[in-house]
Design a protein around this motif. Structure first.
Motif, PDB file in Angstrom:
ATOM      1  N   UNK A 196       0.818  -1.217   0.000  1.00 38.56           N
ATOM      2  CA  UNK A 196       0.000   0.000   0.000  1.00 38.56           C
ATOM      3  C   UNK A 196       0.844   1.255   0.000  1.00 38.56           C
ATOM      4  N   UNK A 197       1.904   1.264   0.785  1.00 37.37           N
ATOM      5  CA  UNK A 197       2.777   2.448   0.849  1.00 37.37           C
ATOM      6  C   UNK A 197       3.436   2.697  -0.507  1.00 37.37           C
ATOM      7  N   UNK A 198       3.927   1.646  -1.148  1.00 38.15           N
ATOM      8  CA  UNK A 198       4.551   1.805  -2.466  1.00 38.15           C
ATOM      9  C   UNK A 198       3.506   2.200  -3.494  1.00 38.15           C
ATOM     10  N   UNK A 199       2.372   1.526  -3.476  1.00 37.40           N
ATOM     11  CA  UNK A 199       1.309   1.788  -4.460  1.00 37.40           C
ATOM     12  C   UNK A 199       0.835   3.235  -4.415  1.00 37.40           C
ATOM     13  N   UNK A 200       0.780   3.821  -3.226  1.00 38.83           N
ATOM     14  CA  UNK A 200       0.288   5.187  -3.094  1.00 38.83           C
ATOM     15  C   UNK A 200       1.409   6.210  -2.958  1.00 38.83           C
ATOM     16  N   UNK A 201       2.637   5.803  -3.252  1.00 33.38           N
ATOM     17  CA  UNK A 201       3.760   6.754  -3.291  1.00 33.38           C
ATOM     18  C   UNK A 201       4.236   7.224  -1.932  1.00 33.38           C
ATOM     19  N   UNK A 251       3.066   5.368  -9.248  1.00 36.32           N
ATOM     20  CA  UNK A 251       2.891   3.925  -9.320  1.00 36.32           C
ATOM     21  C   UNK A 251       1.449   3.651  -9.734  1.00 36.32           C
ATOM     22  N   UNK A 252       1.282   2.875 -10.798  1.00 32.94           N
ATOM     23  CA  UNK A 252      -0.059   2.591 -11.315  1.00 32.94           C
ATOM     24  C   UNK A 252      -0.538   1.186 -10.969  1.00 32.94           C
ATOM     25  N   UNK A 253       0.396   0.293 -10.663  1.00 32.00           N
ATOM     26  CA  UNK A 253       0.002  -1.069 -10.285  1.00 32.00           C
ATOM     27  C   UNK A 253       1.106  -1.707  -9.454  1.00 32.00           C
ATOM     28  N   UNK A 254       0.696  -2.673  -8.660  1.00 31.88           N
ATOM     29  CA  UNK A 254       1.627  -3.412  -7.796  1.00 31.88           C
ATOM     30  C   UNK A 254       1.094  -4.826  -7.724  1.00 31.88           C
ATOM     31  N   UNK A 255       1.750  -5.740  -8.442  1.00 34.40           N
ATOM     32  CA  UNK A 255       1.199  -7.083  -8.601  1.00 34.40           C
ATOM     33  C   UNK A 255       2.190  -8.151  -8.160  1.00 34.40           C
ATOM     34  N   UNK A 256       1.733  -9.024  -7.281  1.00 35.86           N
ATOM     35  CA  UNK A 256       2.514 -10.171  -6.814  1.00 35.86           C
ATOM     36  C   UNK A 256       2.497 -11.214  -7.919  1.00 35.86           C
ATOM     37  N   UNK A 257       3.692 -11.586  -8.426  1.00 39.70           N
ATOM     38  CA  UNK A 257       3.755 -12.581  -9.500  1.00 39.70           C
ATOM     39  C   UNK A 257       4.363 -13.897  -9.023  1.00 39.70           C
ATOM     40  N   UNK A 258       4.668 -13.994  -7.745  1.00 40.08           N
ATOM     41  CA  UNK A 258       5.197 -15.236  -7.193  1.00 40.08           C
ATOM     42  C   UNK A 258       5.784 -15.005  -5.825  1.00 40.08           C
ATOM     43  N   UNK A 264      15.486  -5.720   1.312  1.00 35.73           N
ATOM     44  CA  UNK A 264      15.814  -5.434  -0.083  1.00 35.73           C
ATOM     45  C   UNK A 264      15.658  -3.960  -0.446  1.00 35.73           C
ATOM     46  N   UNK A 265      15.251  -3.138   0.472  1.00 36.41           N
ATOM     47  CA  UNK A 265      15.159  -1.703   0.214  1.00 36.41           C
ATOM     48  C   UNK A 265      14.019  -1.304  -0.707  1.00 36.41           C
ATOM     49  N   UNK A 266      13.969  -0.031  -1.017  1.00 33.70           N
ATOM     50  CA  UNK A 266      12.946   0.503  -1.916  1.00 33.70           C
ATOM     51  C   UNK A 266      13.202   0.007  -3.336  1.00 33.70           C
ATOM     52  N   UNK A 267      12.157  -0.131  -4.136  1.00 28.87           N
ATOM     53  CA  UNK A 267      12.354  -0.565  -5.527  1.00 28.87           C
ATOM     54  C   UNK A 267      13.148   0.483  -6.308  1.00 28.87           C
TER      55      UNK A 267
END
Length: 143
Positions: free
Chosen positions: A42-47, A79-86, A134-137
């Motif tokens: 949520x924090x990343x998704x909303x900046x 950020x427009x999307x944040x999707x778990x791919x695995x 792993x830090x911020x993206x």
């Protein structure tokens, strides 16, 4: 022999209770991870990158500080999307990994792209909490 048979049900009951208690602990640990991952996402998704840093391990933050200039760069993207791919988790080892695809738009150029990011979470038995290692993206890697 009769006494042994009388004690056997009690012994089995104790074993069952211990197994349930262990399972409850693993479940609580897993719920803690899910809660932290949800908060992070949520924090990343909303900046909210400064807020997201609160979930990064203190030792990692000390070794990899984010400068004021870097935080300003994060304000240049949406950020427009944040999707778990695995994802995978080894609760006994206290390690969890989650692969993420993040949609990002540059606010100045309106160019959109997708960035891959790997979250690495570790359990801290002292604080009884999962921390990101792993830090911020890095939205600018390869640009």
């Amino acid at each position: 022999m009769r006494q042994l048979l009388m004690r056997l049900p009690k012994f089995l009951l104790v074993l069952c209770l211990l197994a349930l208690a262990g399972g409850a602990w693993a479940s609580k640990k897993s719920n803690n991870l899910e809660r932290n991952q949800y908060t992070w996402s949520g924090a990343i998704r909303w900046g909210e990158f400064e807020q997201a840093q609160n979930l990064i391990d203190a030792g990692y933050r000390k070794e990899h500080p984010v400068s004021a200039l870097e935080l300003e760069r994060y304000k240049q993207v949406q950020v427009t999307s944040y999707r778990d791919v695995g994802s995978s988790m080894d609760a006994k080892a206290g390690i969890a990994v989650r692969d993420i695809e993040i949609g990002v738009i540059n606010r100045h150029t309106q160019a959109e792209r997708t960035v891959r990011y790997r979250e690495q979470w570790r359990w801290d038995p002292e604080s009884k909490n999962w921390w990101l290692h792993s830090g911020l993206p890095d939205f600018w890697d390869g640009m």
